[in-house]
Design an enzyme around this catalytic site. Sequence first.
Site, PDB file in Angstrom:
ATOM      1  CG  HIS A  48      -1.784  -0.677   1.363  1.00  0.00           C
ATOM      2  ND1 HIS A  48      -3.363  -0.836   0.838  1.00  0.00           N
ATOM      3  CD2 HIS A  48      -1.906  -2.117   1.330  1.00  0.00           C
ATOM      4  CE1 HIS A  48      -4.235  -2.178   1.412  1.00  0.00           C
ATOM      5  NE2 HIS A  48      -3.303  -2.887   0.821  1.00  0.00           N
TER       6      HIS A  48
ATOM      7  CG  ASP B 121      -4.912   2.473   1.543  1.00  0.00           C
ATOM      8  OD1 ASP B 121      -4.011   2.277   1.392  1.00  0.00           O
ATOM      9  OD2 ASP B 121      -5.232   1.480   3.060  1.00  0.00           O
TER      10      ASP B 121
ATOM     11  CB  ALA C 263      14.056 -11.513  -3.568  1.00  0.00           C
TER      12      ALA C 263
ATOM     13  CG  HIS D 164       0.897 -13.162  -3.220  1.00  0.00           C
ATOM     14  ND1 HIS D 164       1.947 -12.546  -4.362  1.00  0.00           N
ATOM     15  CD2 HIS D 164       1.081 -12.154  -2.077  1.00  0.00           C
ATOM     16  CE1 HIS D 164       1.892 -10.943  -3.699  1.00  0.00           C
ATOM     17  NE2 HIS D 164       1.668 -10.959  -2.476  1.00  0.00           N
TER      18      HIS D 164
ATOM     19  CB  SER E 164       3.535  -9.637  -6.818  1.00  0.00           C
ATOM     20  OG  SER E 164       4.018  -9.524  -5.567  1.00  0.00           O
TER      21      SER E 164
HETATM   22  O1  LIG Z   1      10.154 -11.074  -1.502  1.00  0.00           O
HETATM   23  C1  LIG Z   1       9.826 -10.043  -1.681  1.00  0.00           C
HETATM   24  C2  LIG Z   1       8.578 -10.489  -1.583  1.00  0.00           C
HETATM   25  C3  LIG Z   1       7.529  -8.857  -1.917  1.00  0.00           C
HETATM   26  N1  LIG Z   1       8.485  -7.525  -2.655  1.00  0.00           N
HETATM   27  C4  LIG Z   1       7.260  -6.766  -3.172  1.00  0.00           C
HETATM   28  O2  LIG Z   1       6.260  -6.314  -1.913  1.00  0.00           O
HETATM   29  C5  LIG Z   1       5.447  -5.611  -3.104  1.00  0.00           C
HETATM   30  C6  LIG Z   1       4.462  -6.769  -2.916  1.00  0.00           C
HETATM   31  O3  LIG Z   1       3.264  -6.136  -3.012  1.00  0.00           O
HETATM   32  P1  LIG Z   1       2.074  -7.435  -3.827  1.00  0.00           P
HETATM   33  O4  LIG Z   1       2.577  -8.059  -4.378  1.00  0.00           O
HETATM   34  O5  LIG Z   1       0.819  -6.356  -3.620  1.00  0.00           O
HETATM   35  O6  LIG Z   1       1.916  -8.165  -2.016  1.00  0.00           O
HETATM   36  P2  LIG Z   1       1.239  -7.689  -0.424  1.00  0.00           P
HETATM   37  O7  LIG Z   1       2.544  -6.878   0.228  1.00  0.00           O
HETATM   38  O8  LIG Z   1       0.642  -8.512  -0.189  1.00  0.00           O
HETATM   39  O9  LIG Z   1       0.459  -6.459  -0.785  1.00  0.00           O
HETATM   40  C7  LIG Z   1      -1.029  -6.244  -0.374  1.00  0.00           C
HETATM   41  O10 LIG Z   1      -1.208  -5.050  -1.075  1.00  0.00           O
HETATM   42  C8  LIG Z   1      -1.670  -5.057  -2.373  1.00  0.00           C
HETATM   43  C9  LIG Z   1      -2.565  -4.232  -2.974  1.00  0.00           C
HETATM   44  O11 LIG Z   1      -2.769  -3.527  -2.609  1.00  0.00           O
HETATM   45  C10 LIG Z   1      -3.232  -6.472  -2.520  1.00  0.00           C
HETATM   46  O12 LIG Z   1      -3.199  -6.383  -3.848  1.00  0.00           O
HETATM   47  C11 LIG Z   1      -2.501  -7.434  -2.010  1.00  0.00           C
HETATM   48  O13 LIG Z   1      -3.323  -8.659  -1.774  1.00  0.00           O
HETATM   49  C12 LIG Z   1      -2.300  -7.448  -0.281  1.00  0.00           C
HETATM   50  O14 LIG Z   1      -1.996  -8.473   0.521  1.00  0.00           O
HETATM   51  C13 LIG Z   1       5.922  -5.686  -4.559  1.00  0.00           C
HETATM   52  O15 LIG Z   1       5.926  -4.514  -4.938  1.00  0.00           O
HETATM   53  C14 LIG Z   1       7.323  -6.810  -4.530  1.00  0.00           C
HETATM   54  O16 LIG Z   1       8.486  -5.981  -5.534  1.00  0.00           O
HETATM   55  C15 LIG Z   1      10.028  -7.428  -3.042  1.00  0.00           C
HETATM   56  O17 LIG Z   1      10.304  -6.927  -3.449  1.00  0.00           O
HETATM   57  N2  LIG Z   1      10.055  -8.838  -2.101  1.00  0.00           N
END
Ligand SMILES: O=c1ccn([C@@H]2O[C@H](COP(=O)(O)OP(=O)(O)O[C@H]3O[C@H](CO)[C@@H](O)[C@H](O)[C@H]3O)[C@@H](O)[C@H]2O)c(=O)[nH]1
Length: 493
Positions: free
Chosen positions: A17, A123, A355, A372, A377
């Site tokens: 977020h 948000d 990562a 996921h 992502s």
């Molecule tokens: O090892 C890792 C894991 C994650 N990331 C980063 O962390 C972010 C993760 O974001 P996202 O893929 O959206 O997952 P969540 O952290 O689970 O995000 C929450 O927020 C999102 C946007 O609201 C929702 O879609 C998801 O379901 C909710 O869990 C991304 O930019 C990734 O690149 C990394 O760089 N390295």
Amino acid sequence: MATTPTVVLLPVWGAGHLTPMLEAGSRLLACRGDHVLSLTVLVMPPPSQQQAAEVDAHLLREEAAAAAGHGHAIRFVRLPAVDPPTDHQGPVEFVSRVVRLHLPHVRSALSGLGCRVAAILLDLFCTEMLDVARDLAIPSYIYFTCNAAALSFFLRLPSLCAEVDGEFAAMDGAVDLPGLPPVPSSALPVIVMDRTKPCCDWYAYHGRRFTDANGGVVVNTAADLEPRALAAVAAGRCCAPGVPPPKLYPVGPIISFDSSPSPPPGDECVRWLDAQPAGSVVFLCFGSGGYFTAAQAHAAARGLERSGHRFLWVLRGPPAAPGDRRPTDGDLDELLPDGFLDRTKHRGLVWPTTAPQKAVLAHAAVGGFVTHCGWNSVLEALWHGVPMAAWPRYAEQHLNAFALVADVGAAVAMEVDRDRDNFVEAAELERAVRALVGGEDEEGRKAREKAKEMMAVCRRAVEDGGSSAAALKRLCDDIVFNSKCTVEVKQSS
Ligand SMILES: O=c1ccn([C@@H]2O[C@H](COP(=O)(O)OP(=O)(O)O[C@H]3O[C@H](CO)[C@@H](O)[C@H](O)[C@H]3O)[C@@H](O)[C@H]2O)c(=O)[nH]1
């Protein structure tokens, strides 16, 4: 009082977020270039120490960039700490109640900024703040970090709750979510499945309130990425009868790329990829909250081993304490079958901590992504044209997975057992990995084609003249225009 009006952002602290919202704020200012607006970020202290450290690191980088003259003036206002609730029954309730505790802090922070507030971007879990914005005559917008499919769901949920008696899982047939093919109840967000818990009510509450944002809803998606869902929302087909639809600004993909010259933490992953052939590696990563139990990690390890393909697997362990949602760094000896690392060391890397995902997805060696389906992502994968296998775990991800497979078409479906904490069997992961990078499978071929097509769509959208660039400009112009019509925020006593 200073003359430059400011746009205030109120993000929640989770990486999925906070990061996209800060990036959206910077881009909003950059699209005018005449320094007519400044940016103020109200920072709610994260409730856990680990998250506090992550947020601090992030803000320090932003502050350093601003101090070095990169980008626009950003001011961070840290709000006082609150005692987070300990009797909550899930993450959405938890976040929403923490936000509620911050209502007086946000009110006094806004009143004490010393400049005109041109707009506040909230948000999606901060909708209670709409009342504060209204009282202070500040134009309000929701910054929706998920996709248009999820927006359709949020807006539709209040009426769905009224229509359906009992649990959604027990419903006959599919749910009508405007803009999507008929949605099986198994694809609804896990958060709303237990209607006896307050999380479903909180989701419905936020969905109901989105239309109270008098500025509109800013969505991190692109017009040609989710045309049907966006059209359905814009046409008012998701809202309850008589409720006008929100004004929409599809400005995505908003992805924040690390522009720091020093290598990101975890750069070894990227160097390992340098030694792998193009398009050969499957990347597995599950967002900020995705972790594996030993049973799940064993099954996944067997699946990867049997697939025979190369892999880079981010394997996080279960949270340290019950009720905590944050994964811990994976203890590989405990999580993996005996001898697995040794047997696969020539073609696989298991990475036990965060990562550098964006750099990984940008790498030519990566041919597929088991994800996921967190929306950031997904956008990062599409930006680089990487096809996905959809393994949803929490939040709204089951709906994202459904939309990605059935509507966008850039992912292969995976059989995920929702009754067993979204367990995936070894054979199923093996099948999905082969489909993604194996070359023979029809579903995989389609996902690869669609991912490339969506890469072009996403990039075109944010270029000059693209639909998202135009929406961002429109948003900025509307904010500037509205700010000229608003009264100065009164200093509260
Ligand atoms: O090892 C890792 C894991 C994650 N990331 C980063 O962390 C972010 C993760 O974001 P996202 O893929 O959206 O997952 P969540 O952290 O689970 O995000 C929450 O927020 C999102 C946007 O609201 C929702 O879609 C998801 O379901 C909710 O869990 C991304 O930019 C990734 O690149 C990394 O760089 N390295």
